[in-house]
Design an enzyme around this catalytic site. Structure first.
Site, PDB file in Angstrom:
ATOM      1  N   SER A   8       0.798  -1.228   0.000  1.00  0.00           N
ATOM      2  CA  SER A   8       0.000   0.000   0.000  1.00  0.00           C
ATOM      3  C   SER A   8       0.831   1.278   0.000  1.00  0.00           C
ATOM      4  O   SER A   8       0.299   2.359  -0.254  1.00  0.00           O
ATOM      5  CB  SER A   8      -0.984   0.015   1.171  1.00  0.00           C
ATOM      6  OG  SER A   8      -0.312   0.156   2.391  1.00  0.00           O
ATOM      7  N   LYS A  18      -0.101   3.956   6.562  1.00  0.00           N
ATOM      8  CA  LYS A  18      -0.693   4.836   5.557  1.00  0.00           C
ATOM      9  C   LYS A  18      -0.259   6.272   5.832  1.00  0.00           C
ATOM     10  O   LYS A  18       0.204   6.617   6.911  1.00  0.00           O
ATOM     11  CB  LYS A  18      -2.226   4.781   5.609  1.00  0.00           C
ATOM     12  CG  LYS A  18      -2.855   3.422   5.390  1.00  0.00           C
ATOM     13  CD  LYS A  18      -2.905   3.039   3.944  1.00  0.00           C
ATOM     14  CE  LYS A  18      -3.675   1.763   3.694  1.00  0.00           C
ATOM     15  NZ  LYS A  18      -2.994   0.554   4.091  1.00  0.00           N
TER      16      LYS A  18
END
Length: 83
Positions: free
Chosen positions: A4, A41
């Site tokens: 990610s 993230k």
């Protein structure tokens, strides 16, 4: 573990060094514990909304709501590449 953050130069197998003393701020990459799972993230704060943003177009942003159980474990300060 995961892909990610690949567009931020952080790949599967890399080692992230985090600093738990840093404040989570807009634009920083954080290691988070959300609803029983770990993720890394980029933090995005927009008006009164908080998002966890992937750096890979194959993943969706996560909008944080009042119902979510979010803990910021630390801010990524360095990455050791897996060779």
């Amino acid at each position: 573990k995961g892909e990610s953050l690949k567009n931020a130069g952080i790949n599967n197998g890399d080692l992230m060094i985090i600093d738990r003393s840093l404040e989570p701020t807009n634009g920083k990459i954080a290691v988070c514990y959300i609803n029983g799972e770990f993720t890394a993230k980029r933090i995005k704060v927009e008006k009164k909304e908080v998002w966890l943003m992937p750096e890979n177009e194959n993943y969706l942003p996560i909008k944080i709501s009042e119902e979510d159980n979010l803990q910021i474990w630390g801010i990524v300060t360095h990455v050791i590449k897996d060779v």
